[in-house]
Design an enzyme around this catalytic site. Structure first.
Site, PDB file in Angstrom:
ATOM      1  N   SER A 262       0.841  -1.190   0.000  1.00  0.00           N
ATOM      2  CA  SER A 262       0.000   0.000   0.000  1.00  0.00           C
ATOM      3  C   SER A 262       0.875   1.238   0.000  1.00  0.00           C
ATOM      4  O   SER A 262       1.803   1.348   0.798  1.00  0.00           O
ATOM      5  CB  SER A 262      -0.913   0.013   1.232  1.00  0.00           C
ATOM      6  N   LYS A 263       0.551   2.169  -0.885  1.00  0.00           N
ATOM      7  CA  LYS A 263       1.280   3.443  -0.922  1.00  0.00           C
ATOM      8  C   LYS A 263       1.129   4.184   0.401  1.00  0.00           C
ATOM      9  O   LYS A 263       2.059   4.818   0.885  1.00  0.00           O
ATOM     10  CB  LYS A 263       0.743   4.301  -2.077  1.00  0.00           C
ATOM     11  N   ARG A 264      -0.071   4.055   1.002  1.00  0.00           N
ATOM     12  CA  ARG A 264      -0.318   4.747   2.270  1.00  0.00           C
ATOM     13  C   ARG A 264       0.582   4.226   3.378  1.00  0.00           C
ATOM     14  O   ARG A 264       0.874   4.932   4.337  1.00  0.00           O
ATOM     15  CB  ARG A 264      -1.787   4.601   2.674  1.00  0.00           C
ATOM     16  N   ASP A 272       8.877   5.162  -7.432  1.00  0.00           N
ATOM     17  CA  ASP A 272       9.700   5.207  -6.219  1.00  0.00           C
ATOM     18  C   ASP A 272      10.924   4.309  -6.364  1.00  0.00           C
ATOM     19  O   ASP A 272      12.036   4.683  -5.982  1.00  0.00           O
ATOM     20  CB  ASP A 272       8.891   4.753  -5.001  1.00  0.00           C
TER      21      ASP A 272
END
Length: 491
Positions: A262-264, A272
């Site tokens: 998850s990016k969060r 990235d």
């Protein structure tokens, strides 16, 4: 609704007789690893079969649309060499390839489905989120049994409505997935999902089915989270009388045994990873193996090799865990395998971040780094000592493996200094010859001479290249200056 000749013309446009796959991302900002894997597998299925790979932008969820995200999609696919044969930028026989530009189609097909008895208008008040997901009480919607005449009258009067799929109350629906096999569900467990929202835009599930059919998609690759929607997809295909494509549901990419990436949570996207110094080729190779196993022991594959050997039967039902250390191994392998000129091309910008002194040979520094670099972004920290000698302590001269002590290091450097001062030819071979000669004279192994020279030249215990290689790049004057500084430190 359009007359049937219009629908027949739409059918006639559909390419047939070849494998056709699509990557259909939503423009929500970045390319996460799972999305990249879907794009790669979809591309590989098409290319392995000599088929067609299509890019379609699914932007019906305007609330999640991020400005510039479409450019990220194009850029990522181009960098990864996942070229598409049809798409918004290159056109094709079944465009447009952006869902919001196809808006007029979905209402026609929703009404066609109503005319066949597989959908109905719903005038009930629902929240926007319910319309987007189709989630609502499984009890019968009161509009489901509304007479068609009343439904037509209310719609003609301008009363807002959504169009819902009419799921059979009885029986079961079975669909086949290439990975999970046959799966059967009770129709009573399925909801009458929304197909067309009040604003005229389709829901994700409906647009997917209509677009996949009209674009002639033969293989649908997506995440296993959509397995629960597949029975509804089948019922839509059957309602329209359309052939059902081959489903390929891929299990998720996990950050650990319990959590999806998850990016969060700080898990990296493709962008990235590139910013962290990973090579695109290494990322693609590693991502290919996240849930797919080739035959044999080989792990390193070029994209062309993957295209030749990729087989859907190698895709696993089990989730894959993303291991950054494994990716580092792949990246290191790719860097090491590069030709010297290729490595110099990718490494030069990172070398120049740390080395500003024009006196130093950047090419020679790249040669030191080539077989010792795992990540490109680590390069500046590996070679920062060239421009500026670090302020180090004399404890660095102590090394158990080379049997170096502060006292022995001082003696070595005192004897080494005049030998280097008198050296006419300053290159690695000449320097190494001096080191070997001195170690013989002192009765030491060469490591006991090399270690103090490394510390004096670099001011750090871990360096790319050996002591004489570093000294050859530094040049005679700078190396001698640094040895004198070391002797001052050692008293």
């Amino acid at each position: 609704m359009k007359d049937m000749s219009w629908f027949e013309d739409m059918e006639a446009r559909i390419p047939k007789g070849t494998v056709r796959t699509r990557f259909a991302p939503s423009p929500t900002g970045y390319m996460h690893v799972g999305n990249l894997r879907t794009a790669l597998y979809t591309w590989l299925i098409a290319r392995h079969s000599g088929g067609t790979f299509i890019l379609r932008i699914e932007d019906t969820d305007q609330g999640r649309y991020v400005e510039g995200a479409v450019d990220v999609i194009y850029k990522t696919l181009a960098e990864c060499r996942l070229d598409h044969d049809e798409g918004p930028d290159v056109g094709g026989p079944v465009g447009p390839y952006v869902q919001t530009e196809r808006r007029g189609l979905y209402k026609e097909y929703a009404e066609l489905l109503m005319s066949r008895g597989h959908a109905y208008r719903c005038f009930c008040e629902k929240t926007a989120s319910e319309e987007d997901t189709g989630e609502f009480d499984r009890g019968d919607d009161p509009c489901r049994s509304m007479p068609q005449e009343e439904s037509d009258r209310r719609a003609a009067a301008g009363e807002p409505y959504v169009i819902r799929q009419r799921i059979p109350h009885e029986g079961t629906t079975t669909f086949h997935d290439e990975i999970f096999g046959d799966i059967t569900v009770e129709n009573a467990e399925l909801d009458d999902q929304v197909l067309l929202k009040r604003d005229g835009l389709p829901t994700y599930n409906f647009a997917n089915v209509v677009d996949d059919h009209l674009m002639g998609i033969t293989h649908v690759v997506r995440g296993s989270e959509y397995l629960s929607s597949a029975p509804k997809y089948n019922l839509l295909y059957e309602g329209f009388g359309w052939p059902i494509p081959r489903y390929v549901h891929c299990s998720p990419v996990m950050r650990d045994a319990h959590n999806k990436m998850s990016k969060r949570r700080g898990d990296p996207s493709y962008e990235d990873l590139i910013a962290q110094g990973f090579l695109t080729e290494a990322v693609l190779n590693y991502v290919a193996l996240l849930g797919w196993s080739p035959r044999g022991e080989q792990e390193i594959f070029s994209l062309d090799e993957l295209k030749e050997i990729f087989d859907m039967s190698g895709i696993s039902k089990s989730p894959a865990i993303f291991d950054i250390n494994k990716l580092r191994y792949f990246n290191s392998s790719y860097l090491c395998a590069m030709r010297p000129e290729e490595f110099f091309r990718v490494a030069e910008p990172f070398i120049r971040q740390a080395v500003k002194n024009p006196a130093y040979d950047i090419q020679a520094i790249a040669e030191l780094l080539h077989k010792r670099t795992k990540l490109l972004t680590e390069i500046p920290g590996m070679i920062d000592f060239f421009d500026t000698l670090p302020d180090y302590g004399t404890e660095l001269f102590i090394n158990k493996n080379s049997k170096s002590t502060e006292a022995s290091a001082k003696e070595v450097l005192q004897r080494l200094l005049p030998l280097l001062e008198g050296l006419d030819r300053w290159d690695n071979d000449s320097l190494y010859e001096v080191v070997l000669k001195l170690s013989e004279e002192m009765g030491f192994k060469s490591a006991k001479v090399i270690w103090p020279l490394r510390i004096a030249a670099a001011g750090k215990g871990v360096t790319p290249g050996g002591a004489t290689e570093i000294a050859s790049v530094l040049g005679k004057d700078e190396t001698l200056r640094r040895i004198r500084i070391a002797l001052e430190k050692l008293g």
